[in-house]
Motif scaffolding. Sequence first.
Motif, PDB file in Angstrom:
ATOM      1  N   PRO A 165      45.118  20.781  33.907  1.00  0.00           N
ATOM      2  CA  PRO A 165      44.339  21.882  33.331  1.00  0.00           C
ATOM      3  C   PRO A 165      43.210  22.322  34.260  1.00  0.00           C
ATOM      4  O   PRO A 165      42.606  21.500  34.955  1.00  0.00           O
ATOM      5  CB  PRO A 165      43.805  21.289  32.028  1.00  0.00           C
ATOM      6  N   ALA A 171      46.263  31.033  36.678  1.00  0.00           N
ATOM      7  CA  ALA A 171      46.369  29.610  36.351  1.00  0.00           C
ATOM      8  C   ALA A 171      47.396  28.912  37.237  1.00  0.00           C
ATOM      9  O   ALA A 171      47.180  27.782  37.705  1.00  0.00           O
ATOM     10  CB  ALA A 171      46.744  29.447  34.878  1.00  0.00           C
ATOM     11  N   THR A 208      48.455  26.648  27.181  1.00  0.00           N
ATOM     12  CA  THR A 208      47.603  26.206  26.079  1.00  0.00           C
ATOM     13  C   THR A 208      46.174  26.099  26.569  1.00  0.00           C
ATOM     14  O   THR A 208      45.917  25.945  27.774  1.00  0.00           O
ATOM     15  CB  THR A 208      48.057  24.844  25.534  1.00  0.00           C
ATOM     16  N   ILE A 209      45.246  26.194  25.620  1.00  0.00           N
ATOM     17  CA  ILE A 209      43.816  26.104  25.933  1.00  0.00           C
ATOM     18  C   ILE A 209      43.238  24.967  25.119  1.00  0.00           C
ATOM     19  O   ILE A 209      43.404  24.916  23.895  1.00  0.00           O
ATOM     20  CB  ILE A 209      43.096  27.421  25.598  1.00  0.00           C
ATOM     21  N   VAL A 256      42.618  25.422  30.733  1.00  0.00           N
ATOM     22  CA  VAL A 256      43.921  26.031  30.519  1.00  0.00           C
ATOM     23  C   VAL A 256      44.992  25.218  31.226  1.00  0.00           C
ATOM     24  O   VAL A 256      44.849  24.882  32.419  1.00  0.00           O
ATOM     25  CB  VAL A 256      43.951  27.478  31.047  1.00  0.00           C
ATOM     26  N   LEU A 266      38.578  27.262  32.285  1.00  0.00           N
ATOM     27  CA  LEU A 266      38.802  28.652  31.896  1.00  0.00           C
ATOM     28  C   LEU A 266      37.900  29.601  32.670  1.00  0.00           C
ATOM     29  O   LEU A 266      38.326  30.674  33.101  1.00  0.00           O
ATOM     30  CB  LEU A 266      38.570  28.817  30.387  1.00  0.00           C
ATOM     31  N   LEU A 276      43.397  35.416  26.044  1.00  0.00           N
ATOM     32  CA  LEU A 276      43.481  34.091  25.419  1.00  0.00           C
ATOM     33  C   LEU A 276      44.424  34.095  24.229  1.00  0.00           C
ATOM     34  O   LEU A 276      45.225  33.170  24.045  1.00  0.00           O
ATOM     35  CB  LEU A 276      42.086  33.631  24.989  1.00  0.00           C
ATOM     36  N   TYR A 283      47.757  34.044  33.351  1.00  0.00           N
ATOM     37  CA  TYR A 283      48.785  33.042  33.653  1.00  0.00           C
ATOM     38  C   TYR A 283      48.987  32.919  35.163  1.00  0.00           C
ATOM     39  O   TYR A 283      49.076  31.800  35.700  1.00  0.00           O
ATOM     40  CB  TYR A 283      50.100  33.418  32.975  1.00  0.00           C
TER      41      TYR A 283
END
Length: 502
Positions: free
Chosen positions: A91, A82, A122-123, A128, A94, A112, A79
Motif C-alpha cells: 500500500p 498507484a 482498496t483504501i 491505497v 493516499l 476514491l 489507479y
Amino acid sequence: MQLPRHQLAVLETASADEPRRIDDIAAEADLPPETVTGAAFELEDEGLLSVTETVEEDLELTEEAREYLDDGLPEVRLYRAAVEAGATDDPVSLGELLGRAGLDGPQVDIALSNLARKGYGTIDAGSVAANPDADPDGDAEAAALASLADGEPVTDESVVDALVRRDLVARTERTVRTVQLTDAGVTALMEGVETEGGLGQLTPDVLSSGEWRDADFRSYDVEADAEDVNAGRTHPLREMAETVKDVLTGMGFQEMAGPHVDAEFWINDALFMPQDHPARTHWDQFALSQPSEIRDLPDDLVSRVEDAHRNGVGEDGEGYHSPWTEEMARGLDLRGHTTSLSMRYLSGEAEGDLEPPQRYFSVEKVYRNDTLDATHLLEFFQIEGWVMADDLSVRDLMGTFTEFYSQFGIEDVTFKPHYNPYTEPSFELFGRHPRTGEIIEIGNSGIFRPEVLEPLGVDCDVMAWGLALERLMMLVTGAEDIRDVHGTLVDLDYLRNEEVMY
C-alpha cells in the motif's frame, strides 16, 4: 387536384416505400422544418400522407465529461498512479498518490468512491492497495464517453445509467416525425397535382409594391379547424382583486402595503390577542426559523401594548392576567391576516401620524394552517379595510358593507354578532350562494376596542373588517369550491375563459 406549393413539395418528396424524416424532407424541399411539419399534418387530414411520431433519446456529454476525455477518469488516473508507485505490492500513502495523479478538490472524492466500486483497489488507513489484475484500458465508462464523443451509440444501458448518475451524460428526449405516402397520395400524384394559384398571404411587400391590386388571392376554408392560441391573461382572481381595489378607491379609500412576513407583535399583540390564545399556536400559523425574530420594534409602543395586555386600559381596565413576553412578540410568522398592516398604519409606523377622518384598505395574500376544504385554503386573499373617524357606529359599518357589496350585485348580506379579542361589537358577514342557495361566511368585522387603539395613540373610533376575496368571487361567479378559483387544482380552461362579472 390543387395544393398549396409547400404541401405539393412535401407530397412529391415523400416516399410510398419507406417512412422519411421531416428534417430530411425539409432539407430536400428547401423548406423550414416547421413548414414541412404543418404541411404534413394538413396532408394527413386529406388522407394523402400518414404521419408517425416516435420518441428518441439523445445522450450529451457534460463539461465535466469532456474534461475527463482529455485527462482521464479520476479513478483511472488514481489507479495508474498507484501502479506506478508500486501499490500492487505494498500500500502507498493516499496523499502521495493524489499528488502523482494530479487530483484535488471534488475529483478526490470521485476517484476514491469509484476506485473501490470498479475493483481497482482498496483504501485502508489512508493508504491505497492497487489490484494487479485490474484493466483500466478496458474501463467501460471511459470507452462509452469516447464513443459518445465520436457520435457512436452505446448499447450497454447499465453503463449509460452509471454515467448519468455521475452527471457525465445528460439524457434528453425528442419527438421524431416521419411521413409516408398513402395509397390515396400515390394515386393523387399519378393523376397529377397542380400548384394552387394565387397569393396565400398579405405581406408588407405585397402592400408596398401594389401587387395586391391585381393579385389572385388563394381561397380560404373558413370552416376549417384552426389552432387554438391561448394568449397570456390575468388570472380571474387577480381581475377580481383589481375590481375590488377600483370599488374601494371609488369609495374614498387609500391602499395599504406591507410585509408578508411580520412580527407576532404586529400580527397579534398590537391587536390585543393574548399570547396564550389557541390561534397563536403553530397549529394555526406558520413560523419562520431563519430568521426567527424581528430586529427592530418601537420600544415605547411595545411597552404600551404590554401594559394593555397585563393591565387593560382606563380606570376600569382589565388585562388578560396571562403570560406576556417580548421574546414571543418578536417572533416572525407568515401573516395570518392583513390586520398587521392596519396596526402599522394606525400606529404611525408606516405613514406617520394620521389625523381623522381616514379610510384605508388592502387586498393582499395571507397564510393560515387550515384544513383544506371547499371554503378553506392554506393561503388566500383578504380584503382588509378600516375607517378612522369620530362617533362611528354599527350603522356606519353595516352601511359601508351594503354599499360595497351592492357594487357586485349582492344585496342580501346578513350580519351575526360575534366575539373577537380586538373588536367590540363584532360581526360576522354572510352571503347567499347564487347557485346552491347556501349561506356562506364571507368576512369578519367590528369596531376596535380601546385596548387596541389607546396603545396605538388613536383617540377616535375605528371600524375595521377582513373579507375573503375568494368567497366574494364564489358569490359573484357561482363557483361552489374555493379550489375551483384559486390553487393548483384550478382547471386551465377556466383560467383561460372565465370572465369576471359584477
